[in-house]
Design a protein around this motif. Sequence first.
Motif, PDB file in Angstrom:
ATOM      1  N   ALA A   1       4.855   7.154 -11.957  1.00 24.12           N
ATOM      2  CA  ALA A   1       4.211   6.844 -13.238  1.00 24.12           C
ATOM      3  C   ALA A   1       4.058   5.338 -13.400  1.00 24.12           C
ATOM      4  N   VAL A   2       5.118   4.595 -13.064  1.00 24.63           N
ATOM      5  CA  VAL A   2       5.029   3.140 -13.244  1.00 24.63           C
ATOM      6  C   VAL A   2       4.031   2.545 -12.261  1.00 24.63           C
ATOM      7  N   ILE A   3       4.013   3.056 -11.007  1.00 24.80           N
ATOM      8  CA  ILE A   3       3.073   2.529 -10.024  1.00 24.80           C
ATOM      9  C   ILE A   3       1.641   2.789 -10.462  1.00 24.80           C
ATOM     10  N   ALA A   4       1.373   4.018 -10.928  1.00 22.83           N
ATOM     11  CA  ALA A   4       0.011   4.335 -11.348  1.00 22.83           C
ATOM     12  C   ALA A   4      -0.384   3.511 -12.571  1.00 22.83           C
ATOM     13  N   GLY A   5       0.533   3.404 -13.532  1.00 23.06           N
ATOM     14  CA  GLY A   5       0.207   2.650 -14.743  1.00 23.06           C
ATOM     15  C   GLY A   5      -0.037   1.185 -14.478  1.00 23.06           C
TER      16      GLY A   5
ATOM     17  N   ILE B   1       5.348  -5.968 -10.908  1.00 21.59           N
ATOM     18  CA  ILE B   1       6.112  -4.782 -11.313  1.00 21.59           C
ATOM     19  C   ILE B   1       5.811  -3.622 -10.372  1.00 21.59           C
ATOM     20  N   MET B   2       4.532  -3.507  -9.972  1.00 18.55           N
ATOM     21  CA  MET B   2       4.168  -2.419  -9.071  1.00 18.55           C
ATOM     22  C   MET B   2       4.860  -2.578  -7.722  1.00 18.55           C
ATOM     23  N   PHE B   3       4.933  -3.806  -7.210  1.00 14.42           N
ATOM     24  CA  PHE B   3       5.594  -4.027  -5.919  1.00 14.42           C
ATOM     25  C   PHE B   3       7.066  -3.615  -5.984  1.00 14.42           C
ATOM     26  N   PHE B   4       7.735  -3.955  -7.090  1.00 11.91           N
ATOM     27  CA  PHE B   4       9.154  -3.583  -7.217  1.00 11.91           C
ATOM     28  C   PHE B   4       9.317  -2.067  -7.223  1.00 11.91           C
ATOM     29  N   HIS B   5       8.413  -1.366  -7.901  1.00 15.77           N
ATOM     30  CA  HIS B   5       8.564   0.081  -7.954  1.00 15.77           C
ATOM     31  C   HIS B   5       8.183   0.737  -6.637  1.00 15.77           C
TER      32      HIS B   5
ATOM     33  N   VAL C   1      -1.142  12.140  -3.249  1.00 18.48           N
ATOM     34  CA  VAL C   1      -1.928  11.997  -4.469  1.00 18.48           C
ATOM     35  C   VAL C   1      -1.663  10.641  -5.113  1.00 18.48           C
ATOM     36  N   LEU C   2      -0.398  10.226  -5.121  1.00 20.37           N
ATOM     37  CA  LEU C   2      -0.070   8.915  -5.699  1.00 20.37           C
ATOM     38  C   LEU C   2      -0.801   7.804  -4.947  1.00 20.37           C
ATOM     39  N   SER C   3      -0.735   7.850  -3.611  1.00 18.15           N
ATOM     40  CA  SER C   3      -1.371   6.774  -2.858  1.00 18.15           C
ATOM     41  C   SER C   3      -2.886   6.861  -2.971  1.00 18.15           C
ATOM     42  N   GLY C   4      -3.423   8.089  -3.072  1.00 20.74           N
ATOM     43  CA  GLY C   4      -4.865   8.222  -3.285  1.00 20.74           C
ATOM     44  C   GLY C   4      -5.288   7.624  -4.611  1.00 20.74           C
ATOM     45  N   PHE C   5      -4.478   7.848  -5.641  1.00 13.46           N
ATOM     46  CA  PHE C   5      -4.808   7.290  -6.955  1.00 13.46           C
ATOM     47  C   PHE C   5      -4.759   5.772  -6.937  1.00 13.46           C
ATOM     48  N   VAL C   6      -3.713   5.220  -6.301  1.00 15.13           N
ATOM     49  CA  VAL C   6      -3.597   3.755  -6.254  1.00 15.13           C
ATOM     50  C   VAL C   6      -4.748   3.159  -5.447  1.00 15.13           C
ATOM     51  N   PHE C   7      -5.114   3.841  -4.355  1.00 13.43           N
ATOM     52  CA  PHE C   7      -6.227   3.354  -3.538  1.00 13.43           C
ATOM     53  C   PHE C   7      -7.529   3.366  -4.335  1.00 13.43           C
ATOM     54  N   LEU C   8      -7.735   4.449  -5.096  1.00 14.61           N
ATOM     55  CA  LEU C   8      -8.954   4.532  -5.910  1.00 14.61           C
ATOM     56  C   LEU C   8      -8.982   3.440  -6.959  1.00 14.61           C
TER      57      LEU C   8
ATOM     58  N   MET D   1      -4.826  -1.577  -2.526  1.00 14.81           N
ATOM     59  CA  MET D   1      -5.232  -0.604  -1.508  1.00 14.81           C
ATOM     60  C   MET D   1      -4.289  -0.639  -0.313  1.00 14.81           C
ATOM     61  N   LEU D   2      -3.891  -1.852   0.091  1.00 11.28           N
ATOM     62  CA  LEU D   2      -2.963  -1.954   1.225  1.00 11.28           C
ATOM     63  C   LEU D   2      -1.630  -1.289   0.904  1.00 11.28           C
ATOM     64  N   ASN D   3      -1.170  -1.457  -0.351  1.00 11.10           N
ATOM     65  CA  ASN D   3       0.085  -0.821  -0.748  1.00 11.10           C
ATOM     66  C   ASN D   3      -0.036   0.691  -0.759  1.00 11.10           C
ATOM     67  N   ALA D   4      -1.213   1.193  -1.149  1.00  7.82           N
ATOM     68  CA  ALA D   4      -1.413   2.643  -1.143  1.00  7.82           C
ATOM     69  C   ALA D   4      -1.294   3.193   0.276  1.00  7.82           C
ATOM     70  N   THR D   5      -1.890   2.498   1.243  1.00  9.37           N
ATOM     71  CA  THR D   5      -1.754   2.965   2.626  1.00  9.37           C
ATOM     72  C   THR D   5      -0.314   2.863   3.095  1.00  9.37           C
ATOM     73  N   ASN D   6       0.400   1.831   2.627  1.00 10.60           N
ATOM     74  CA  ASN D   6       1.799   1.696   3.031  1.00 10.60           C
ATOM     75  C   ASN D   6       2.641   2.859   2.506  1.00 10.60           C
ATOM     76  N   ILE D   7       2.376   3.265   1.264  1.00  6.62           N
ATOM     77  CA  ILE D   7       3.101   4.415   0.707  1.00  6.62           C
ATOM     78  C   ILE D   7       2.847   5.654   1.577  1.00  6.62           C
ATOM     79  N   ASN D   8       1.578   5.827   1.983  1.00  2.00           N
ATOM     80  CA  ASN D   8       1.241   6.944   2.857  1.00  2.00           C
ATOM     81  C   ASN D   8       2.015   6.893   4.158  1.00  2.00           C
ATOM     82  N   PHE D   9       2.027   5.714   4.773  1.00  2.00           N
ATOM     83  CA  PHE D   9       2.717   5.549   6.055  1.00  2.00           C
ATOM     84  C   PHE D   9       4.198   5.902   5.934  1.00  2.00           C
TER      85      PHE D   9
END
Lengths: 170, 101
Positions: A11-15, A35-39, B10-17, B39-47
């Motif tokens: 939730a925090v990452i998406a927000g 904040i996103m990097f920390f989460h 889904v989380l990484s897809g949302f962040v990438f979008l 976007m780079l962080n989204a791919t990292n979450i996926n990895f």
Amino acid sequence: MDHIFFFYFAAVIAGTSVLVVALRNPVYSALALLIMFFHVAGLYVTLHAEFLAAVQIVVYAGAILVLYLFVVMLLSIRSEERYHNQLPVAGLLGVTLCTEVLLLLIQSRTAPAVPRGSAEAAAETGNTEMIGEALYSTYLFPFEVASLILLVAMIGAIILAKKDIIETTE
Amino acid sequence: MTVPLSYYLVLSGFVFLTGVVGVLIRRNIIVILLSVELMLNATNINFVAFSEYFHQVAGQVFVFFALTVAAAEVAVGLAIIIALHRTNSSIYIDELNLLKR
């Protein structure tokens, strides 16, 4: 328990990722990204990637974001009054791809579960040790290429950002 | 008990979008680079999620390489922004229309 931590971090990452895009002041955007990097680092801890969590905080939050904030302060940027004219196109693209992701989520309920490997092997040797062994044996050549990329980036950044380096050589 | 892999996807897809939309709608080049970081962080979450679920350490090694590329991108990108600000005194991408004029 895992679910609680995951949903909090998610939730925090998406927000905060929405805030990075939506906030008009670039300083606020950078702080939301912090904040996103920390989460994300917290999410890595729940995924048993403790070393990457530390690297995420040290490199991303410590080095990269400080560089961003430094440039924002250096250029003394005012906040944006309006978004780009591509806003309708981007909104359409975002909504379309978001529905696609949701459709994939609905389909994945019926997908077979991913086979889990043996967790004992990961528990015996530490996370850092495993990464180090893979990095310096299997991925030794990509590792050296990565150092070359950093060298090129360093030289390129110095050449681009230094003002009178071209005039003095000519 | 454990969180399914699809949640992470889904989380990484949302962040990438979010990053893609940010690249498209923002005018400030610095915020566009921040969206690329998203976007780079989204791919990292996926990895990392796949690395955990398949018990392969290779996914975490690839995050290192993505990190290296991100650091290089930030260094060169911010240098380009500073050079741009010096010549044009503007970092808004819709004001950089020299080729149109």
